[in-house]
Design a protein around this motif. Structure first.
Motif, PDB file in Angstrom:
ATOM      1  N   THR A 188       0.778  -1.287  -0.316  1.00  0.00           N
ATOM      2  CA  THR A 188      -0.156  -0.134   0.109  1.00  0.00           C
ATOM      3  C   THR A 188       0.651   1.189   0.220  1.00  0.00           C
ATOM      4  OG1 THR A 188      -1.679  -1.197   1.311  1.00  0.00           O
ATOM      5  CG2 THR A 188      -1.915   1.063   1.232  1.00  0.00           C
ATOM      6  N   THR A 189       0.590   2.131  -0.707  1.00  0.00           N
ATOM      7  CA  THR A 189       1.415   3.369  -1.038  1.00  0.00           C
ATOM      8  C   THR A 189       0.683   4.524  -0.408  1.00  0.00           C
ATOM      9  OG1 THR A 189       0.448   3.688  -3.186  1.00  0.00           O
ATOM     10  CG2 THR A 189       2.700   2.537  -3.163  1.00  0.00           C
ATOM     11  N   GLU A 229       5.652   3.145   7.719  1.00  0.00           N
ATOM     12  CA  GLU A 229       6.619   2.406   7.269  1.00  0.00           C
ATOM     13  C   GLU A 229       7.109   1.193   8.210  1.00  0.00           C
ATOM     14  OE1 GLU A 229       9.816   4.942   5.751  1.00  0.00           O
ATOM     15  OE2 GLU A 229       8.609   5.463   4.032  1.00  0.00           O
ATOM     16  N   ARG A 253       4.148   2.250   2.264  1.00  0.00           N
ATOM     17  CA  ARG A 253       5.154   2.950   1.575  1.00  0.00           C
ATOM     18  C   ARG A 253       4.949   4.225   1.174  1.00  0.00           C
ATOM     19  NH1 ARG A 253       7.382   3.281  -3.997  1.00  0.00           N
ATOM     20  NH2 ARG A 253       5.714   2.096  -4.636  1.00  0.00           N
ATOM     21  N   VAL A 301       5.063   7.198  -0.400  1.00  0.00           N
ATOM     22  CA  VAL A 301       5.838   7.669  -1.781  1.00  0.00           C
ATOM     23  C   VAL A 301       5.893   9.212  -2.016  1.00  0.00           C
ATOM     24  CG1 VAL A 301       4.840   5.628  -3.034  1.00  0.00           C
ATOM     25  CG2 VAL A 301       3.463   7.534  -2.902  1.00  0.00           C
ATOM     26  N   HIS A 304       2.092  10.444  -8.226  1.00  0.00           N
ATOM     27  CA  HIS A 304       2.504   9.113  -7.561  1.00  0.00           C
ATOM     28  C   HIS A 304       1.179   8.210  -7.350  1.00  0.00           C
ATOM     29  CE1 HIS A 304       6.591  10.209  -6.335  1.00  0.00           C
ATOM     30  NE2 HIS A 304       5.994  11.577  -6.044  1.00  0.00           N
ATOM     31  N   PRO A 336      -0.900   7.610  -5.262  1.00  0.00           N
ATOM     32  CA  PRO A 336      -0.790   6.850  -3.979  1.00  0.00           C
ATOM     33  C   PRO A 336      -2.401   6.076  -3.834  1.00  0.00           C
ATOM     34  CG  PRO A 336      -1.199   8.928  -3.455  1.00  0.00           C
ATOM     35  CD  PRO A 336      -0.983   8.856  -4.791  1.00  0.00           C
TER      36      PRO A 336
END
Length: 214
Positions: free
Chosen positions: A2-3, A22, A27, A29, A45, A47
């Protein structure tokens, strides 16, 4: 994996949230310290989840959340707030925010909130639910009648879960009180929200309160 995008104008908050997430396997991003930078980061990005502070320079979290639909349609917004943001809490609840969590939450609750929102669910901090119930006055008679009619659609066990949810209890607390597993409670909550036509737990809690006062 998962971002996540973290947007807050306080660098210490950003770094603290990043560390917690984290460590839990998410993550981060991108980070942003104002609303416009958050939108640009989301567009770049894409996310899974955007954690948005309500008060940021330029654009606040609610404005950013609204613009995410165009900038990054698959990104779900999780709003970060404090008890001082009462007007914005109410506005976000009314608009069906995907998630709402207090900055004073535990690391475990933050992880739970991000995980739920990333999975397409809604997450409302039980503390936020209790706060909103204390701020919003019961609705008028027509709304009360509508609330009662909607609640009457629920089966007995669903009504029990709704009543406990309306007390501002978490899924774990509901499970303990109703002698269910958390997984079962989660299923019931989803079913109750769908039957009532509510976007989140706070909307359901308000509806339950209006039905009781009718």
């Amino acid at each position: 994996m998962t971002t996540v995008l973290i947007a807050d104008d306080e660098p210490l908050v950003v770094e603290g949230v990043r560390t917690v997430l984290e460590a839990a396997g998410f993550r981060a991003v991108a980070t942003a310290h104002d609303g416009r930078a958050a939108i640009a980061a989301a567009e770049r990005h894409r996310p899974d989840v955007a954690l948005l502070d309500l008060h940021m320079p330029g654009l606040g979290g609610l404005a950013v959340a609204e613009r995410l639909a165009a900038a990054s349609p698959l990104t779900r917004a999780l709003v970060l707030t404090s008890f001082g943001d009462q007007a914005n809490v109410l506005a976000a609840v009314e608009r069906g925010a995907a998630g709402f969590v207090l900055k004073s939450c535990t690391p475990e609750e933050l992880v739970t909130a991000v995980r739920a929102v990333a999975a397409g669910e809604a997450y409302l901090s039980p503390a936020v639910t209790r706060m909103v119930l204390g701020l919003v006055a019961p609705e008028s008679a027509p709304r009360r009648r509508d609330a009662l009619a909607r609640v009457d659609r629920l089966a007995a066990r669903e009504r029990e879960v709704l009543d406990l949810l309306a007390e501002g209890l978490s899924n774990a607390e509901i499970a303990a009180r109703a002698h269910m597993s958390e997984a079962t409670v989660k299923t019931y909550v989803s079913r109750v929200l769908a039957k009532l036509g509510c976007a989140n737990r706070v909307q359901a809690a308000l509806l339950a309160r209006d039905a009781r006062s009718s």
